[in-house]
Enzyme design. Structure first.
Site, PDB file in Angstrom:
ATOM      1  CB  ALA A   1       9.865  -8.329   1.499  1.00  0.00           C
ATOM      2  CB  THR A   2      10.783  -3.369  -1.127  1.00  0.00           C
ATOM      3  OG1 THR A   2       9.515  -2.812  -1.923  1.00  0.00           O
ATOM      4  CG2 THR A   2      11.130  -4.831  -2.334  1.00  0.00           C
TER       5      THR A   2
ATOM      6  N   GLY B   1       9.081  -0.044   4.342  1.00  0.00           N
ATOM      7  CA  GLY B   1       7.607  -0.203   5.635  1.00  0.00           C
ATOM      8  C   GLY B   1       8.310  -1.402   6.803  1.00  0.00           C
TER       9      GLY B   1
ATOM     10  NE  ARG C   1       4.395  -2.211  -6.819  1.00  0.00           N
ATOM     11  CZ  ARG C   1       3.898  -1.360  -6.265  1.00  0.00           C
ATOM     12  NH1 ARG C   1       2.850  -0.967  -7.971  1.00  0.00           N
ATOM     13  NH2 ARG C   1       4.131  -0.636  -5.198  1.00  0.00           N
TER      14      ARG C   1
ATOM     15  CG  ASN D   1       3.645  -5.364   4.885  1.00  0.00           C
ATOM     16  OD1 ASN D   1       2.632  -4.796   5.590  1.00  0.00           O
ATOM     17  ND2 ASN D   1       4.626  -4.992   3.881  1.00  0.00           N
TER      18      ASN D   1
ATOM     19  CE1 TYR E   1      -4.620   1.073   2.645  1.00  0.00           C
ATOM     20  CE2 TYR E   1      -5.976   2.871   4.880  1.00  0.00           C
ATOM     21  CZ  TYR E   1      -4.673   1.551   4.327  1.00  0.00           C
ATOM     22  OH  TYR E   1      -3.382   1.100   4.916  1.00  0.00           O
TER      23      TYR E   1
ATOM     24  CG  PHE F   1       1.199   4.462   4.141  1.00  0.00           C
ATOM     25  CD1 PHE F   1       0.272   3.568   4.040  1.00  0.00           C
ATOM     26  CD2 PHE F   1      -0.104   6.239   4.724  1.00  0.00           C
ATOM     27  CE1 PHE F   1      -2.042   3.371   3.377  1.00  0.00           C
ATOM     28  CE2 PHE F   1      -1.335   5.533   4.339  1.00  0.00           C
ATOM     29  CZ  PHE F   1      -2.374   4.553   4.029  1.00  0.00           C
TER      30      PHE F   1
HETATM   31  P1  NDP Z   1       5.002   0.677   2.437  1.00  0.00           P
HETATM   32  O1  NDP Z   1       4.672   2.063   1.201  1.00  0.00           O
HETATM   33  O2  NDP Z   1       6.885   1.545   2.968  1.00  0.00           O
HETATM   34  O3  NDP Z   1       5.105  -0.349   1.794  1.00  0.00           O
HETATM   35  C1  NDP Z   1       4.495  -0.797   1.070  1.00  0.00           C
HETATM   36  C2  NDP Z   1       5.062  -1.848   1.115  1.00  0.00           C
HETATM   37  O4  NDP Z   1       4.025  -2.499  -0.372  1.00  0.00           O
HETATM   38  C3  NDP Z   1       6.482  -1.762  -0.596  1.00  0.00           C
HETATM   39  O5  NDP Z   1       7.307  -2.547  -0.097  1.00  0.00           O
HETATM   40  C4  NDP Z   1       5.663  -2.089  -1.660  1.00  0.00           C
HETATM   41  O6  NDP Z   1       6.860  -2.809  -2.613  1.00  0.00           O
HETATM   42  C5  NDP Z   1       4.544  -3.237  -1.506  1.00  0.00           C
HETATM   43  N1  NDP Z   1       3.469  -3.582  -2.708  1.00  0.00           N
HETATM   44  C6  NDP Z   1       2.260  -1.933  -3.129  1.00  0.00           C
HETATM   45  N2  NDP Z   1       1.817  -2.642  -4.151  1.00  0.00           N
HETATM   46  C7  NDP Z   1       2.416  -3.697  -4.752  1.00  0.00           C
HETATM   47  C8  NDP Z   1       2.493  -4.587  -5.202  1.00  0.00           C
HETATM   48  N3  NDP Z   1       1.167  -4.707  -6.189  1.00  0.00           N
HETATM   49  N4  NDP Z   1       2.210  -6.051  -5.976  1.00  0.00           N
HETATM   50  C9  NDP Z   1       3.552  -6.531  -5.046  1.00  0.00           C
HETATM   51  N5  NDP Z   1       3.948  -5.337  -3.058  1.00  0.00           N
HETATM   52  C10 NDP Z   1       3.141  -4.646  -3.525  1.00  0.00           C
HETATM   53  O7  NDP Z   1       3.648   1.114   2.947  1.00  0.00           O
HETATM   54  P2  NDP Z   1       3.943   0.281   5.327  1.00  0.00           P
HETATM   55  O8  NDP Z   1       4.538  -0.392   5.780  1.00  0.00           O
HETATM   56  O9  NDP Z   1       3.033   0.834   5.932  1.00  0.00           O
HETATM   57  O10 NDP Z   1       2.641  -0.800   4.183  1.00  0.00           O
HETATM   58  C11 NDP Z   1       2.549  -2.005   4.695  1.00  0.00           C
HETATM   59  C12 NDP Z   1       0.707  -2.369   4.400  1.00  0.00           C
HETATM   60  O11 NDP Z   1       0.719  -1.891   5.487  1.00  0.00           O
HETATM   61  C13 NDP Z   1       0.322  -1.423   3.739  1.00  0.00           C
HETATM   62  O12 NDP Z   1      -0.697  -2.916   3.404  1.00  0.00           O
HETATM   63  C14 NDP Z   1      -1.046  -0.643   4.666  1.00  0.00           C
HETATM   64  O13 NDP Z   1      -1.785  -0.722   3.891  1.00  0.00           O
HETATM   65  C15 NDP Z   1      -0.608  -0.912   5.705  1.00  0.00           C
HETATM   66  N6  NDP Z   1      -0.898  -0.115   6.753  1.00  0.00           N
HETATM   67  C16 NDP Z   1       0.184   0.981   6.764  1.00  0.00           C
HETATM   68  C17 NDP Z   1      -0.051   1.791   8.053  1.00  0.00           C
HETATM   69  C18 NDP Z   1      -0.065   3.498   8.112  1.00  0.00           C
HETATM   70  O14 NDP Z   1       0.465   3.822   8.409  1.00  0.00           O
HETATM   71  N7  NDP Z   1       1.634   3.335   7.216  1.00  0.00           N
HETATM   72  C19 NDP Z   1      -1.277   1.594   8.800  1.00  0.00           C
HETATM   73  C20 NDP Z   1      -1.582   0.650   8.951  1.00  0.00           C
HETATM   74  C21 NDP Z   1      -1.484  -0.107   7.623  1.00  0.00           C
HETATM   75  P3  NDP Z   1       7.118  -2.799  -4.449  1.00  0.00           P
HETATM   76  O15 NDP Z   1       6.867  -1.031  -4.048  1.00  0.00           O
HETATM   77  O16 NDP Z   1       8.054  -3.098  -4.786  1.00  0.00           O
HETATM   78  O17 NDP Z   1       6.211  -3.338  -5.223  1.00  0.00           O
HETATM   79  C1  8X3 Z   2      -3.242   2.983   7.238  1.00  0.00           C
HETATM   80  C2  8X3 Z   2      -3.950   4.317   8.937  1.00  0.00           C
HETATM   81  O1  8X3 Z   2      -5.019   5.682   9.241  1.00  0.00           O
HETATM   82  O2  8X3 Z   2      -3.976   6.744   7.704  1.00  0.00           O
HETATM   83  O3  8X3 Z   2      -3.619   2.388   7.253  1.00  0.00           O
HETATM   84  O4  8X3 Z   2      -5.471   5.543   7.135  1.00  0.00           O
HETATM   85  S1  8X3 Z   2      -4.758   5.579   7.704  1.00  0.00           S
END
Ligand code: NDP
Ligand code: 8X3
Length: 251
Positions: free
Chosen positions: A10-11, A13, A34, A85, A151, A188
């Site tokens: 939740a922190t 994206g 985290r 998420n 991934y 991301f």
């Molecule tokens: P961000 O990096 O902005 O957010 C990721 C979040 O996941 C952060 O809040 C981070 O918080 C948390 N996180 C990561 N590892 C852990 C852990 N071990 N325990 C608890 N929390 C964790 O990326 P997005 O918002 O883009 O990603 C969110 C989801 O969407 C992911 O599953 C990603 O794979 C997926 N996704 C993203 C896409 C993109 O292009 N951005 C496209 C498709 C899917 P903290 O570091 O504080 O723990």
């Molecule tokens: C994130 C989208 O296409 O960068 O899941 O892998 S992509």
């Protein structure tokens, strides 16, 4: 009756945007990540709108995940929606060069972390015969690309796990969705490229990528569909993103 949502990751994206959206709409929030400082800031910002319980938790830690969900404060213990998420990509190297530690981290977070959170919260949902799980998959679970190796495979796991959950939950009112976004501008790529912001910026240069708010809008819609509808899976890309042709190597 005020509903309660658990959001992992939740922190930043998508997760952060979901937290803001559901807080705006008056849902109670359980926020996981985290980075304790960010959770604290979010608590300050959003607790004027709704009740929030923040948990500094690494979803890779099986023991802590179960401990945490078994000891939720009573006011936050009846979970209506779990948004799985938390997740990440690490590196973009081909399989024969990739760092095996990166592979472990992706498997431990995107697969095992998601499975732990689900397994910990599901019995309560089954007992109440109510609840919804929204998993954040990815187009990378559907379509291969160079460097997507582990991934993408973790996200393919999430897709099939979501479907198998539905099979196990047959006859209950619990719903499961796999939401599969394409390229979206969040932290991301900064994470994928281990803090190299210049490289991360290039990923989104001159394109209109999805925004976190696009995804939280969809999560909000899924969470508010009537109880007799289960959205099995939704794949979304920005308009600028399409498929490439199959490649043929010529000698
Ligand atoms: P961000 O990096 O902005 O957010 C990721 C979040 O996941 C952060 O809040 C981070 O918080 C948390 N996180 C990561 N590892 C852990 C852990 N071990 N325990 C608890 N929390 C964790 O990326 P997005 O918002 O883009 O990603 C969110 C989801 O969407 C992911 O599953 C990603 O794979 C997926 N996704 C993203 C896409 C993109 O292009 N951005 C496209 C498709 C899917 P903290 O570091 O504080 O723990
Ligand atoms: C994130 C989208 O296409 O960068 O899941 O892998 S992509």
């Amino acid at each position: 009756m005020v509903k309660t949502i658990v959001i992992s990751g939740a922190t930043s994206g998508f997760g952060r945007s979901c937290a803001e959206r559901f807080a705006e709409e008056g849902w109670k929030l359980v926020l996981i990540g985290r980075r304790a400082k960010r959770l604290e800031e979010m608590w300050k910002e959003l607790s004027v709108k709704t009740d929030i319980f923040t948990i500094t938790l690494d979803v890779q830690d099986r023991g802590k995940v179960f401990e945490t969900f078994e000891s939720l404060p009573v006011d936050f213990s009846k979970i209506d929606v779990l948004v799985n998420n938390a997740g990440l990509a690490m590196g973009l190297a081909p399989a024969f060069k990739a760092d095996i530690n990166d592979w472990d981290t992706m498997i431990d977070t995107n697969i095992k972390g998601l499975v732990y959170c689900t397994r910990a919260l599901l019995p309560g949902m089954v007992k109440r015969n109510a609840g919804q799980i929204i998993n954040i998959g990815s187009i990378s679970g559907n379509w291969p690309y160079p460097g997507g190796n582990v991934y993408g495979a973790t996200k393919a796991f999430v897709q099939q796990f979501s479907r198998n959950l539905r099979a196990d939950l047959h006859g209950t009112k619990i719903r499961v969705t796999n939401l599969e976004p394409g390229i979206a501008e969040t932290e991301f790529s900064i994470v994928r490229f281990k803090g190299d912001e210049e490289r991360a910026d290039k990923v989104y240069k001159d394109i209109q990528a999805l925004k976190a708010g696009d995804i939280s809008d969809i999560v909000w819609w899924i969470a508010n569909t009537p109880e007799h509808i289960n959205v099995n899976q939704i794949e979304v890309m920005p308009t600028c993103q399409t498929w490439g042709p199959l490649k043929i190597h010529r000698e």
